[in-house]
Write a protein that holds these residues in place. Structure first.
Motif, PDB file in Angstrom:
ATOM      1  N   ALA A 120       1.174  -1.428  -0.062  1.00  0.00           N
ATOM      2  CA  ALA A 120      -0.085   0.171  -0.489  1.00  0.00           C
ATOM      3  C   ALA A 120       1.118   1.193   0.428  1.00  0.00           C
ATOM      4  O   ALA A 120       0.555   2.490  -0.557  1.00  0.00           O
ATOM      5  CB  ALA A 120      -1.141  -0.209   0.838  1.00  0.00           C
ATOM      6  N   GLY A 121       2.345   1.016   0.518  1.00  0.00           N
ATOM      7  CA  GLY A 121       2.913   1.879   0.716  1.00  0.00           C
ATOM      8  C   GLY A 121       3.200   3.031  -0.897  1.00  0.00           C
ATOM      9  O   GLY A 121       3.839   3.822  -1.115  1.00  0.00           O
ATOM     10  N   LEU A 122       3.672   1.591  -1.702  1.00  0.00           N
ATOM     11  CA  LEU A 122       3.687   1.586  -3.309  1.00  0.00           C
ATOM     12  C   LEU A 122       2.528   2.571  -3.918  1.00  0.00           C
ATOM     13  O   LEU A 122       2.476   3.532  -4.837  1.00  0.00           O
ATOM     14  CB  LEU A 122       4.234   0.731  -3.784  1.00  0.00           C
ATOM     15  CG  LEU A 122       4.759   0.626  -5.225  1.00  0.00           C
ATOM     16  CD1 LEU A 122       5.517   1.404  -5.481  1.00  0.00           C
ATOM     17  CD2 LEU A 122       4.140  -0.148  -5.872  1.00  0.00           C
ATOM     18  N   GLY A 137      16.779   3.040  -3.269  1.00  0.00           N
ATOM     19  CA  GLY A 137      15.540   2.827  -2.693  1.00  0.00           C
ATOM     20  C   GLY A 137      15.012   1.560  -2.864  1.00  0.00           C
ATOM     21  O   GLY A 137      15.113   1.475  -3.834  1.00  0.00           O
ATOM     22  N   LYS A 138      14.170   0.748  -1.933  1.00  0.00           N
ATOM     23  CA  LYS A 138      13.455  -0.431  -2.330  1.00  0.00           C
ATOM     24  C   LYS A 138      12.414  -0.349  -2.481  1.00  0.00           C
ATOM     25  O   LYS A 138      11.345   0.131  -1.511  1.00  0.00           O
ATOM     26  CB  LYS A 138      13.882  -1.456  -1.619  1.00  0.00           C
ATOM     27  CG  LYS A 138      15.589  -2.085  -1.564  1.00  0.00           C
ATOM     28  CD  LYS A 138      15.966  -2.281  -2.731  1.00  0.00           C
ATOM     29  CE  LYS A 138      17.414  -2.605  -3.136  1.00  0.00           C
ATOM     30  NZ  LYS A 138      18.069  -3.441  -4.804  1.00  0.00           N
ATOM     31  N   LEU A 139      11.874  -0.602  -3.088  1.00  0.00           N
ATOM     32  CA  LEU A 139      10.165  -0.212  -3.810  1.00  0.00           C
ATOM     33  C   LEU A 139       9.650  -2.327  -4.355  1.00  0.00           C
ATOM     34  O   LEU A 139      10.569  -2.572  -4.815  1.00  0.00           O
ATOM     35  CB  LEU A 139       9.894  -0.405  -5.030  1.00  0.00           C
ATOM     36  CG  LEU A 139      10.842   1.475  -4.982  1.00  0.00           C
ATOM     37  CD1 LEU A 139      10.109   2.198  -6.610  1.00  0.00           C
ATOM     38  CD2 LEU A 139       9.587   2.221  -3.973  1.00  0.00           C
ATOM     39  N   GLY A 140       8.483  -2.605  -4.159  1.00  0.00           N
ATOM     40  CA  GLY A 140       8.045  -3.464  -4.425  1.00  0.00           C
ATOM     41  C   GLY A 140       6.099  -3.935  -3.889  1.00  0.00           C
ATOM     42  O   GLY A 140       5.716  -2.942  -3.223  1.00  0.00           O
ATOM     43  N   THR A 141       5.561  -4.362  -4.709  1.00  0.00           N
ATOM     44  CA  THR A 141       4.118  -4.874  -4.968  1.00  0.00           C
ATOM     45  C   THR A 141       3.840  -5.899  -3.360  1.00  0.00           C
ATOM     46  O   THR A 141       2.813  -5.781  -2.500  1.00  0.00           O
ATOM     47  CB  THR A 141       3.467  -5.876  -5.942  1.00  0.00           C
ATOM     48  OG1 THR A 141       4.259  -6.257  -6.157  1.00  0.00           O
ATOM     49  CG2 THR A 141       3.829  -4.698  -6.803  1.00  0.00           C
ATOM     50  N   ALA A 142       4.664  -6.311  -3.119  1.00  0.00           N
ATOM     51  CA  ALA A 142       4.888  -8.003  -2.263  1.00  0.00           C
ATOM     52  C   ALA A 142       2.755  -8.562  -1.736  1.00  0.00           C
ATOM     53  O   ALA A 142       3.047  -9.988  -1.104  1.00  0.00           O
ATOM     54  CB  ALA A 142       4.406  -6.966  -0.579  1.00  0.00           C
ATOM     55  N   PHE A 143       2.077  -8.188  -2.800  1.00  0.00           N
ATOM     56  CA  PHE A 143       0.587  -8.946  -2.590  1.00  0.00           C
ATOM     57  C   PHE A 143       0.918 -10.126  -2.705  1.00  0.00           C
ATOM     58  O   PHE A 143       0.027 -11.234  -2.039  1.00  0.00           O
ATOM     59  CB  PHE A 143      -0.377  -8.206  -3.253  1.00  0.00           C
ATOM     60  CG  PHE A 143      -0.418  -6.012  -2.897  1.00  0.00           C
ATOM     61  CD1 PHE A 143      -1.757  -6.620  -1.229  1.00  0.00           C
ATOM     62  CD2 PHE A 143      -0.242  -5.346  -3.425  1.00  0.00           C
ATOM     63  CE1 PHE A 143      -1.646  -5.179  -1.284  1.00  0.00           C
ATOM     64  CE2 PHE A 143      -0.216  -3.973  -3.638  1.00  0.00           C
ATOM     65  CZ  PHE A 143      -1.133  -3.978  -1.564  1.00  0.00           C
ATOM     66  N   SER A 144       1.657 -10.021  -3.820  1.00  0.00           N
ATOM     67  CA  SER A 144       1.401 -11.888  -4.144  1.00  0.00           C
ATOM     68  C   SER A 144       2.082 -13.463  -3.373  1.00  0.00           C
ATOM     69  O   SER A 144       1.989 -14.113  -2.766  1.00  0.00           O
ATOM     70  CB  SER A 144       1.736 -12.485  -5.285  1.00  0.00           C
ATOM     71  OG  SER A 144       2.908 -11.797  -5.654  1.00  0.00           O
ATOM     72  N   GLY A 145       2.799 -12.453  -2.454  1.00  0.00           N
ATOM     73  CA  GLY A 145       3.806 -13.000  -1.442  1.00  0.00           C
ATOM     74  C   GLY A 145       2.708 -13.500  -0.282  1.00  0.00           C
ATOM     75  O   GLY A 145       3.190 -14.550   0.225  1.00  0.00           O
ATOM     76  N   ILE A 146       1.745 -12.766  -0.144  1.00  0.00           N
ATOM     77  CA  ILE A 146       0.699 -13.181   1.376  1.00  0.00           C
ATOM     78  C   ILE A 146      -0.184 -13.268   0.773  1.00  0.00           C
ATOM     79  O   ILE A 146      -1.544 -13.668   1.105  1.00  0.00           O
ATOM     80  CB  ILE A 146       0.804 -12.161   1.857  1.00  0.00           C
ATOM     81  CG1 ILE A 146       0.107 -10.634   1.350  1.00  0.00           C
ATOM     82  CG2 ILE A 146       1.831 -12.150   2.763  1.00  0.00           C
ATOM     83  CD1 ILE A 146      -0.234  -9.578   2.466  1.00  0.00           C
TER      84      ILE A 146
END
Length: 270
Positions: A120-122, A137-146
């Motif tokens: 959500a930060g992205l 800096g590092k960005l990502g979606t991360a949703f599929s990982g959970i």
């Protein structure tokens, strides 16, 4: 409407610098993970700023080394255990209103992305009008990982920023990527050293706060309409109506007089 004041305590900090409002996500020890208290306060702060005509530009940033790592998963796990039927009510109650407020704010919003920016930060960063990124800096979606899909508008804003094919990779595979990658792929933003992020964002905000605020609001609305797929005829009609409204403003009329007098225009936001 009362002017929004300064708030130097709590999960969201608010500082007024003239016509600029600076909003800081303030859970640095948790990398500004989004718990209910932070989300509720952010919804309220953004709504107040949208209505406050004395605010002519907004900066959104995070305290500490991160911008925002998305949902507080500890709190989410507790909700899944205690009341799974309502665990995702936060999407409609918090995430969607936050992103809508950022995207439709009738004044420019700048994301000062000072560090890690995930989930959500992205989504928050991409909902802003301009972005300043910390180098490396590092960005990502991360949703599929959970085991989830996107929220916070990312399924739309990622496509708009990097195209459908790249957006699919980022959402389905969920890789972390650098700010340099993001800009190279089409995510508009400036990359500066980490200690220059906030200062650069403030300079942009000061410049925009001295500009034609009502014209900026009309431009944001036109861009949103075009991004939503409006046809050319609709866009032309919307542009004409916006021009007519702006033609009655003091800023436009004063700027025309200044141009004819070979003087620099001064905008009041009216």
């Amino acid at each position: 409407m009362n002017q929004v004041g300064t708030d130097q305590a709590g999960p969201v900090l608010l500082e007024r610098r003239g016509a600029v409002a600076e909003v800081t996500l303030n859970r640095p020890d948790q990398h500004n993970a989004l718990d209910v208290a932070l989300k509720e306060r952010l919804v309220d702060v953004l709504a107040d700023l949208a209505d406050d005509v004395s605010v002519r530009a907004v900066v959104l940033t995070g305290a500490g080394r991160s911008f925002c790592v998305g949902q507080d998963l500890g709190e989410h796990a507790h909700l899944l255990h205690s009341d799974p039927a309502t665990a995702f009510g936060t999407v409609g109650a918090h995430y969607s209103p936050i992103v809508s407020a950022l995207a439709t704010m009738p004044k420019p919003v700048i994301a000062a992305v000072n560090g890690t920016c995930v989930g959500a930060g992205l989504g928050f960063a991409l909902a802003c009008d301009l972005r300043v990124f910390a180098e490396g800096g590092k960005l990502g979606t991360a949703f599929s990982g959970i085991g989830l899909t996107a929220d916070s508008g990312l399924s739309a804003t990622l496509v708009q920023a990097v195209g459908r094919a790249r957006a699919a990779e980022l959402l389905l595979l969920g890789p972390m990527f650098s700010t340099e990658d993001a800009v190279a792929w089409g995510v508009a933003g400036r990359i500066v050293s980490p200690d220059e992020v906030l200062g650069t964002a403030r300079e942009l905000a000061d410049r925009l706060a001295a500009g034609p605020t009502l014209a900026y609001a009309e431009s944001k609305a036109l861009l949103a309409e075009a991004a939503a797929g409006a046809d050319l005829e609709s866009v032309l009609a919307a542009e004409g109506a916006a021009q007519a409204r702006l033609g009655l403003t003091a800023d436009h009329q004063g700027a025309v007089r200044s141009f004819l007098a070979k003087e620099r225009p001064s905008f009041t936001g009216e």
